[in-house]
Design a protein around this motif. Structure first.
Motif, PDB file in Angstrom:
ATOM      1  N   UNK A 172      -4.847  10.466 -12.384  1.00  0.00           N
ATOM      2  CA  UNK A 172      -5.090  10.293 -13.894  1.00  0.00           C
ATOM      3  C   UNK A 172      -5.236   8.631 -14.205  1.00  0.00           C
ATOM      4  N   UNK A 173      -5.633   8.374 -15.316  1.00  0.00           N
ATOM      5  CA  UNK A 173      -5.578   6.846 -15.922  1.00  0.00           C
ATOM      6  C   UNK A 173      -4.113   6.500 -16.094  1.00  0.00           C
ATOM      7  N   UNK A 174      -3.041   7.018 -16.050  1.00  0.00           N
ATOM      8  CA  UNK A 174      -1.656   6.499 -16.272  1.00  0.00           C
ATOM      9  C   UNK A 174      -1.134   6.216 -14.834  1.00  0.00           C
ATOM     10  N   UNK A 175      -1.796   6.670 -13.860  1.00  0.00           N
ATOM     11  CA  UNK A 175      -1.204   6.705 -12.330  1.00  0.00           C
ATOM     12  C   UNK A 175      -1.158   5.280 -11.843  1.00  0.00           C
ATOM     13  N   UNK A 176      -0.379   4.637 -11.068  1.00  0.00           N
ATOM     14  CA  UNK A 176      -0.447   3.156 -10.512  1.00  0.00           C
ATOM     15  C   UNK A 176      -1.578   3.111  -9.724  1.00  0.00           C
ATOM     16  N   UNK A 177      -1.878   4.324  -9.035  1.00  0.00           N
ATOM     17  CA  UNK A 177      -3.009   4.038  -8.013  1.00  0.00           C
ATOM     18  C   UNK A 177      -4.369   3.819  -8.758  1.00  0.00           C
ATOM     19  N   UNK A 178      -4.443   4.245 -10.070  1.00  0.00           N
ATOM     20  CA  UNK A 178      -5.833   4.065 -10.837  1.00  0.00           C
ATOM     21  C   UNK A 178      -5.789   2.744 -11.312  1.00  0.00           C
ATOM     22  N   UNK A 179      -4.624   1.974 -11.369  1.00  0.00           N
ATOM     23  CA  UNK A 179      -4.693   0.650 -12.064  1.00  0.00           C
ATOM     24  C   UNK A 179      -4.652  -0.414 -10.993  1.00  0.00           C
ATOM     25  N   UNK A 180      -3.568  -0.363  -9.845  1.00  0.00           N
ATOM     26  CA  UNK A 180      -3.476  -1.330  -9.073  1.00  0.00           C
ATOM     27  C   UNK A 180      -4.694  -1.643  -7.913  1.00  0.00           C
ATOM     28  N   UNK A 181      -4.979  -2.848  -7.587  1.00  0.00           N
ATOM     29  CA  UNK A 181      -5.578  -3.047  -6.512  1.00  0.00           C
ATOM     30  C   UNK A 181      -4.713  -2.894  -5.071  1.00  0.00           C
ATOM     31  N   UNK A 214       0.941  -0.899   0.059  1.00  0.00           N
ATOM     32  CA  UNK A 214      -0.008   0.038   0.070  1.00  0.00           C
ATOM     33  C   UNK A 214       0.744   1.346   0.021  1.00  0.00           C
ATOM     34  N   UNK A 215       1.773   1.216   0.796  1.00  0.00           N
ATOM     35  CA  UNK A 215       2.758   2.438   0.926  1.00  0.00           C
ATOM     36  C   UNK A 215       3.468   2.677  -0.560  1.00  0.00           C
ATOM     37  N   UNK A 216       3.949   1.571  -1.310  1.00  0.00           N
ATOM     38  CA  UNK A 216       4.537   1.768  -2.281  1.00  0.00           C
ATOM     39  C   UNK A 216       3.673   2.232  -3.376  1.00  0.00           C
ATOM     40  N   UNK A 217       2.444   1.674  -3.344  1.00  0.00           N
ATOM     41  CA  UNK A 217       1.310   2.537  -4.567  1.00  0.00           C
ATOM     42  C   UNK A 217       1.274   3.937  -4.124  1.00  0.00           C
ATOM     43  N   UNK A 218       1.088   4.323  -2.789  1.00  0.00           N
ATOM     44  CA  UNK A 218       0.906   5.868  -2.386  1.00  0.00           C
ATOM     45  C   UNK A 218       1.925   6.571  -2.904  1.00  0.00           C
ATOM     46  N   UNK A 219       3.467   6.075  -2.599  1.00  0.00           N
ATOM     47  CA  UNK A 219       4.670   6.630  -3.157  1.00  0.00           C
ATOM     48  C   UNK A 219       4.480   7.015  -4.416  1.00  0.00           C
ATOM     49  N   UNK A 220       4.459   5.910  -5.353  1.00  0.00           N
ATOM     50  CA  UNK A 220       4.352   6.035  -6.700  1.00  0.00           C
ATOM     51  C   UNK A 220       3.335   6.918  -7.314  1.00  0.00           C
ATOM     52  N   UNK A 221       2.272   6.886  -6.674  1.00  0.00           N
ATOM     53  CA  UNK A 221       1.075   7.865  -7.074  1.00  0.00           C
ATOM     54  C   UNK A 221       1.551   9.045  -7.234  1.00  0.00           C
ATOM     55  N   UNK A 222       2.173   9.492  -5.868  1.00  0.00           N
ATOM     56  CA  UNK A 222       2.578  10.771  -5.861  1.00  0.00           C
ATOM     57  C   UNK A 222       3.548  11.295  -7.183  1.00  0.00           C
ATOM     58  N   UNK A 223       4.418  10.353  -7.172  1.00  0.00           N
ATOM     59  CA  UNK A 223       5.468  10.750  -8.161  1.00  0.00           C
ATOM     60  C   UNK A 223       5.030  10.716  -9.501  1.00  0.00           C
ATOM     61  N   UNK A 224       3.783  10.253  -9.740  1.00  0.00           N
ATOM     62  CA  UNK A 224       3.053  10.105 -11.239  1.00  0.00           C
ATOM     63  C   UNK A 224       1.968  11.238 -11.197  1.00  0.00           C
ATOM     64  N   UNK A 225       2.136  12.190 -10.136  1.00  0.00           N
ATOM     65  CA  UNK A 225       1.196  13.396 -10.070  1.00  0.00           C
ATOM     66  C   UNK A 225       0.263  13.412  -9.150  1.00  0.00           C
ATOM     67  N   UNK A 226      -0.244  12.489  -8.555  1.00  0.00           N
ATOM     68  CA  UNK A 226      -1.254  12.561  -7.484  1.00  0.00           C
ATOM     69  C   UNK A 226      -0.878  13.561  -6.516  1.00  0.00           C
TER      70      UNK A 226
END
Ligand code: NAD
Length: 487
Positions: free
Chosen positions: A373-382, A339-351
């Motif tokens: 946005x659509x290309x954000x890991x948080x949009x796609x990953x469970x 969960x933490x990795x996705x939250x970090x990656x989401x911010x790096x991708x602009x969230x």
């Protein structure tokens, strides 16, 4: 009272075959996620133990199915009654072993009892149809038990997700080998074993064997197991599906999800925030139906985001066994790190991080990500954690496209004061569970439950679906005299 239902001494280092047995098996610690405390140990089944149990369940199955249907039904009524009598004990184990809040644990215990009550009605159901046939021939299509059902269950709603399969599978005349997730073997396995033991289920018909992926794989390939009912991740489900296909077994796969809650611009904002809070944060977001995407129409987006962030900041996180908290712990460090990795990656991708984002031990703050946005890991990953993924959209068509932009297809929901508009939009969503003016986490036991796409293989479990799920057709014809065929 607790000691009389499921004392540690009863199951510690044991497994259940109709009796509580010890064997030459390695043990695994039962850990309380909130404290790290070891609550006991369970025996971990190996392939040999799985095979022995599958054989024993097969041996016990025929005489179980041959019993009068009232006798079979009575076992489920007694088990449901025992569930009521030991309600607090069961809640206790769900809170301590799975990190459930008391409210979630009480809800889960209640619906598990309901699954027992509904299963009590299965033995007396009509078993099939009388078909038209040639004169003098009685032709019947009737439903027969499959034999032994192997059930593989997950950690998140451990009691209910096992019970929803175990109870109907037994009720229609099968034997069962249940392999609960090793992280929740007590509340997701031994509670069920104990209820059926005390209810008088014949010995050898139900086996509860904790174990990991290897034990699950052994169950899936065992020749005495006719069907696998699997609930868990899509990755593991694919492997189970492949193996079941190879061994020509029926397989029911209830898998992951990335579920959208669509908030239209005419929705009541307070209700929308309340629905989103429930859908995202219930059981720390560790539910297959959790709201994985909040699609919010542009006109109300900023207001919604601010209110949701403020709500998230007000949610308390802590040990549900000792405090009345909104969120308990995540199940383990692996889940938390994901969960933490996705939250970090989401911010790096602009969230943008609007609330939370951090953790203390296994206690993860209620988190809100905006501008996803659509290309954000948080949009796609469970994510399977307490993370709201908020996505703005402009038109109803765009909302449909965003919600359908996933390989999953479990649950979706639409909030609007215009029911016609919400339904029109909802009907374009590719999901197995659709809710108009509600959030995505819903199950009433009597409804068919299943997903499409990567959320499942098109089977359903629950209510009207259960008889079909756990039986197979047999065509039976009867004539007074055998015909004199001309050849
Ligand atoms: P998981 O797939 O890792 O584990 C689920 C069960 O499968 C466990 O008992 C595990 O020991 C077993 N298992 C793992 N690998 C296996 C293999 N190769 N062969 C046989 N058995 C194997 O799932 P998880 O991550 O612990 O649980 C969460 C996942 O389950 C999420 O993806 C969630 O969406 C999904 N889920 C789906 C539903 C549903 O009804 N659709 C309900 C709850 C959870």
């Amino acid at each position: 009272m607790r000691d009389s239902f499921l004392p540690v001494g009863l199951w510690n280092q044991r497994y259940f075959t109709g009796r509580w047995e010890t064997g030459p098996l390695p043990t695994a610690a039962v850990i309380e996620p909130a404290t790290g405390e070891q609550l006991g140990q369970v025996a971990n089944a190996d392939a040999a133990r799985i095979a022995q149990s599958a054989q024993a369940a097969k041996d016990a199955q025929a005489s179980w199915f041959a019993r009068p249907y009232e006798e079979r039904a009575a076992v489920f009524r007694r088990a449901a009654q025992l569930g009521h009598e030991h309600f607090d004990d069961i809640v206790h184990w769900l809170v301590r072993e799975s990190g459930s809040t008391r409210a979630k644990a009480a809800f889960e215990t209640s619906i598990s009892i309901k699954a027992l009550q509904e299963s009590a009605a299965l033995p007396s159901r009509s078993q099939g149809e009388v078909l038209p046939s040639t004169p003098g021939r009685l032709s019947l299509a009737r439903r027969r038990p499959l034999g032994v059902i192997g059930i593989i269950s997950p950690f998140n709603f451990p009691l209910y997700l096992a019970m929803r399969a175990v109870a109907p599978a037994l009720a229609v005349g099968n034997g069962v080998v249940l392999k609960p997730d090793p992280r929740t073997a007590v509340c997701g396995g031994f509670v069920i074993a104990r209820l059926f033991e005390l209810a008088g289920l014949p010995e050898g018909l139900l086996h509860v064997l904790p174990g990991g992926a290897e034990a699950g794989a052994a169950l899936t390939s065992d020749p005495n197991v006719a069907m696998i009912q699997f609930t868990g991740s899509t990755g593991a489900g694919r492997k189970v599906g492949e193996a079941a296909g190879r061994h020509l077994k029926k397989v029911s796969l209830e898998l992951g999800g990335k579920n959208s809650l669509i908030v239209l611009d005419d929705a009541d904002l307070d209700l929308a925030v309340a629905n989103a809070t429930w859908g995202v944060y219930l059981h720390q977001g560790q539910i297959c139906m959790s709201t994985g995407r909040l699609l919010v129409q542009r006109g109300i987006y900023e207001q919604f985001l601010a209110r949701l962030a403020s709500k998230a900041k007000s949610l308390t996180v802590g040990d549900p066994a000792t405090a009345d908290v909104h969120l308990g712990p995540l199940i383990n460090a692996q889940q938390r790190d994901h969960a933490y990795r996705v939250v970090q990656a989401a911010q790096q991708a602009g969230a943008t991080l609007e609330a939370g984002g951090n953790f203390d031990g296994l206690f993860f703050q209620a988190t809100v990500l905006g501008g996803v946005t659509r290309d954000n890991p948080a949009f796609n990953e469970e994510i399977f954690g307490p993370v709201a993924v908020v996505v703005p959209f402009d038109t109803d068509e765009e909302a449909v496209a965003l919600a359908n932009d996933t390989e999953y297809g479990l649950s979706a929901a639409v909030l609007s004061q215009d029911v016609g508009r919400a339904l029109k939009l909802g009907e374009q969503l590719r999901v197995g569970l659709l809710h108009i003016n509600d959030q995505t986490v819903n199950d009433e036991v009597i409804n068919p439950f299943g997903g499409v796409g990567a959320s499942g293989n098109g089977t359903s479990i629950g209510g009207v679906a259960n008889h079909e799920e756990f039986t197979q057709w047999q065509w039976l014809t009867v004539k007074g005299d055998a015909p004199a065929y001309p050849l």
